[in-house]
Write a protein that holds these residues in place. Structure first.
Motif, PDB file in Angstrom:
ATOM      1  N   ARG A 200       0.933  -1.351  -0.022  1.00 27.18           N
ATOM      2  CA  ARG A 200      -0.120  -0.045   0.097  1.00 27.18           C
ATOM      3  C   ARG A 200       1.056   1.252  -0.127  1.00 27.18           C
ATOM      4  NH1 ARG A 200      -2.483  -0.393   6.096  1.00 27.18           N
ATOM      5  NH2 ARG A 200      -2.745   2.004   5.811  1.00 27.18           N
ATOM      6  N   GLU A 201       0.087   2.479  -0.349  1.00 26.30           N
ATOM      7  CA  GLU A 201       0.895   3.520  -0.280  1.00 26.30           C
ATOM      8  C   GLU A 201       1.559   3.990   1.174  1.00 26.30           C
ATOM      9  OE1 GLU A 201       1.746   5.806  -2.845  1.00 26.30           O
ATOM     10  OE2 GLU A 201       0.971   3.856  -4.018  1.00 26.30           O
ATOM     11  N   PRO A 202       2.749   4.667   0.928  1.00 23.46           N
ATOM     12  CA  PRO A 202       3.351   4.944   2.390  1.00 23.46           C
ATOM     13  C   PRO A 202       3.008   6.030   3.026  1.00 23.46           C
ATOM     14  CG  PRO A 202       4.825   5.288   0.671  1.00 23.46           C
ATOM     15  CD  PRO A 202       3.844   4.824   0.023  1.00 23.46           C
ATOM     16  N   VAL A 203       1.543   5.951   3.272  1.00 18.98           N
ATOM     17  CA  VAL A 203       0.969   7.092   4.064  1.00 18.98           C
ATOM     18  C   VAL A 203      -0.093   6.724   5.228  1.00 18.98           C
ATOM     19  CG1 VAL A 203      -0.701   8.979   3.608  1.00 18.98           C
ATOM     20  CG2 VAL A 203       0.963   8.482   1.964  1.00 18.98           C
ATOM     21  N   SER A 204      -0.014   7.185   6.345  1.00 22.76           N
ATOM     22  CA  SER A 204      -0.761   6.728   7.476  1.00 22.76           C
ATOM     23  C   SER A 204      -1.302   7.869   8.169  1.00 22.76           C
ATOM     24  CB  SER A 204       0.029   5.981   8.234  1.00 22.76           C
ATOM     25  OG  SER A 204      -0.672   5.433   9.606  1.00 22.76           O
ATOM     26  N   HIS A 205      -2.609   7.992   8.553  1.00 26.00           N
ATOM     27  CA  HIS A 205      -3.267   9.016   9.605  1.00 26.00           C
ATOM     28  C   HIS A 205      -3.779   8.345  10.744  1.00 26.00           C
ATOM     29  CE1 HIS A 205      -3.324  10.391   5.362  1.00 26.00           C
ATOM     30  NE2 HIS A 205      -3.149  11.457   6.114  1.00 26.00           N
ATOM     31  N   VAL A 206      -3.429   8.727  11.720  1.00 22.97           N
ATOM     32  CA  VAL A 206      -3.765   7.899  13.145  1.00 22.97           C
ATOM     33  C   VAL A 206      -3.850   8.991  14.101  1.00 22.97           C
ATOM     34  CG1 VAL A 206      -2.974   6.545  15.177  1.00 22.97           C
ATOM     35  CG2 VAL A 206      -2.117   6.284  12.863  1.00 22.97           C
ATOM     36  N   TRP A 207      -5.182   9.070  14.841  1.00 24.57           N
ATOM     37  CA  TRP A 207      -5.702   9.905  15.915  1.00 24.57           C
ATOM     38  C   TRP A 207      -5.171   9.226  17.091  1.00 24.57           C
ATOM     39  CZ3 TRP A 207      -8.001  14.586  15.023  1.00 24.57           C
ATOM     40  CH2 TRP A 207      -8.544  14.853  13.817  1.00 24.57           C
ATOM     41  N   PHE A 208      -4.659  10.177  18.000  1.00 23.11           N
ATOM     42  CA  PHE A 208      -4.405   9.695  19.507  1.00 23.11           C
ATOM     43  C   PHE A 208      -4.215  10.629  20.531  1.00 23.11           C
ATOM     44  CE2 PHE A 208       0.733   9.994  18.107  1.00 23.11           C
ATOM     45  CZ  PHE A 208       0.517  11.365  18.027  1.00 23.11           C
ATOM     46  N   ARG A 209      -4.283  10.157  21.493  1.00 23.36           N
ATOM     47  CA  ARG A 209      -4.412  11.058  22.888  1.00 23.36           C
ATOM     48  C   ARG A 209      -4.205  10.072  24.149  1.00 23.36           C
ATOM     49  NH1 ARG A 209     -11.165  11.853  23.855  1.00 23.36           N
ATOM     50  NH2 ARG A 209     -11.509   9.579  24.120  1.00 23.36           N
ATOM     51  N   ALA A 210      -3.792  10.806  25.276  1.00 21.60           N
ATOM     52  CA  ALA A 210      -3.893  10.031  26.432  1.00 21.60           C
ATOM     53  C   ALA A 210      -5.249   9.872  26.828  1.00 21.60           C
ATOM     54  CB  ALA A 210      -2.963  11.028  27.304  1.00 21.60           C
ATOM     55  N   VAL A 211      -5.598   8.799  27.506  1.00 19.67           N
ATOM     56  CA  VAL A 211      -6.949   8.618  27.762  1.00 19.67           C
ATOM     57  C   VAL A 211      -7.601   9.067  29.212  1.00 19.67           C
ATOM     58  CG1 VAL A 211      -6.619   6.468  26.798  1.00 19.67           C
ATOM     59  CG2 VAL A 211      -6.151   6.393  28.972  1.00 19.67           C
ATOM     60  N   SER A 212      -6.745   9.935  29.678  1.00 16.61           N
ATOM     61  CA  SER A 212      -7.314  10.708  30.885  1.00 16.61           C
ATOM     62  C   SER A 212      -6.576  12.011  31.220  1.00 16.61           C
ATOM     63  CB  SER A 212      -7.197   9.648  32.252  1.00 16.61           C
ATOM     64  OG  SER A 212      -6.128   9.292  32.612  1.00 16.61           O
ATOM     65  N   PRO A 213      -6.879  13.076  31.948  1.00 13.09           N
ATOM     66  CA  PRO A 213      -6.319  14.097  31.726  1.00 13.09           C
ATOM     67  C   PRO A 213      -5.000  14.356  32.586  1.00 13.09           C
ATOM     68  CG  PRO A 213      -8.815  14.568  32.800  1.00 13.09           C
ATOM     69  CD  PRO A 213      -8.542  12.853  32.255  1.00 13.09           C
ATOM     70  N   ILE A 214      -4.104  14.978  31.736  1.00  9.93           N
ATOM     71  CA  ILE A 214      -2.650  15.034  32.375  1.00  9.93           C
ATOM     72  C   ILE A 214      -2.556  16.161  33.203  1.00  9.93           C
ATOM     73  CG2 ILE A 214      -0.122  15.502  31.517  1.00  9.93           C
ATOM     74  CD1 ILE A 214      -0.919  13.704  29.100  1.00  9.93           C
ATOM     75  N   GLY A 215      -3.074  17.334  32.933  1.00 11.72           N
ATOM     76  CA  GLY A 215      -2.813  18.564  33.752  1.00 11.72           C
ATOM     77  C   GLY A 215      -2.593  19.481  33.032  1.00 11.72           C
TER      78      GLY A 215
END
Length: 313
Positions: A200-215
């Motif tokens: 496949r084409e070398p392109v990737s889109h990923v959403w990410f986040r820490a799963v609870s508040p950091i401060g």
């Protein structure tokens, strides 16, 4: 020379060292564990000690060392200055069974910029080094590339659901780790190829986040994002070659990592990691990534070169 293991071991490393994210009861504890991992022990002036998770795989996850090294540097910098760029090299595999000592060189304290160099040491040898620059916020010119037009995180399946759909293909000894809670949640626009990878084409889109508040600590959010930035970037450069980490046909290792922080952000809010890999040659793959907030603000950029050595299996 690296902080990743080859083939199936890379797969387990992603499950163990990076944890998982979709069990609500485990969310706060997992993020607290991550913040504790990045919270170094001062042992002398300019010297800090960091540990690895007790259940780490054979090698230390590279994002952990980047985040810990950035935290060590930040501890020696004035509170009103924050990292705007870092450049790092992975030199030897990290041993998760012993602490990592971080030695900070206070290279320069200027009127606007502060520069630090960090060396990570285990068993008396340098395993990683990083140069980082810090800058006081000031007004200036402003422009950015637009965010790619992709589905939002709420329109995508959770990583846990995706893993659960293929868990029967995972060796029984690895299944608990494959589905375990993590402090970082990911939502993939292009589903990852855990098994039976197709070219496949070398392109990737990923959403990410820490799963609870950091401060509200800017440095803490930067260190968490630095940790997160190493989770999927190297995967991009093997996409055109029809191999996956699970099939044992590729040996991988992060060789270097560079990161620029452009604007303010929260690592506990959804961020889009838009990644591509312009080139692979001589068993090395070059990867790039831009990180956007959900409303389209470009907050950070990343580059990385990694070893992607065919194993001939």
């Amino acid at each position: 020379m690296s902080f990743r293991s080859a083939g199936a071991a890379h797969f387990v490393l992603a499950c163990v060292v990076v944890f998982n994210a979709d069990c609500e009861d485990a969310m706060p504890d997992q993020v607290e564990n991550l913040l504790s991992l990045l919270d170094l022990e001062p042992i002398e002036v300019n010297l800090f000690r960091g540990d690895s998770p007790a259940d780490s795989w054979q090698r230390v996850f590279g994002g952990q060392v980047i985040g810990q090294a950035l935290m060590a540097a930040q501890r020696t910098v004035e509170d009103d200055r924050h990292c705007h760029s870092l450049h790092a090299y992975f030199i030897r595999p990290g041993d998760p069974k012993v602490p990592i000592v971080y030695e900070v060189d206070r290279s320069r304290d200027g009127r606007s910029f502060t520069t630090r160099r960090v060396i990570a040491i285990q068993h008396g040898k340098q395993i990683f080094n990083m140069a980082a620059s810090f800058h006081a916020f000031e007004e200036g010119f402003d422009h950015q590339f637009p965010m790619p037009d992709v589905p939002g995180p709420d329109d995508l399946p959770s990583e846990l659901d995706m893993r659960a759909a293929v868990v029967d293909k995972v060796p029984k000894s690895m299944r608990d780790r494959f589905l375990r809670p993590r402090p970082i949640e990911q939502r993939f626009v292009e589903p990852p190829s855990y098994f039976d990878a197709e070219k496949r084409e070398p392109v990737s889109h990923v959403w990410f986040r820490a799963v609870s508040p950091i401060g509200d600590d800017v440095a803490q959010h930067q260190c968490v994002l630095a940790y997160m930035s190493d989770m999927t970037l190297l995967d991009t450069c093997i996409m055109p070659h029809g191999v996956s980490w699970m099939d044992g046909k590729v040996q991988s290792a992060s060789l270097d990592h560079a990161m620029w922080f452009h604007r303010s952000f929260k690592a506990d809010e959804w961020l889009l990691y838009a990644q591509d890999a312009p080139s692979a040659s001589f068993a090395r793959g070059f990867n790039r990534g831009n990180i956007f907030t959900q409303d389209g603000v470009l907050v950070a950029s990343v580059t990385q070169e990694g070893l992607i050595r065919p194993t001939g299996r």
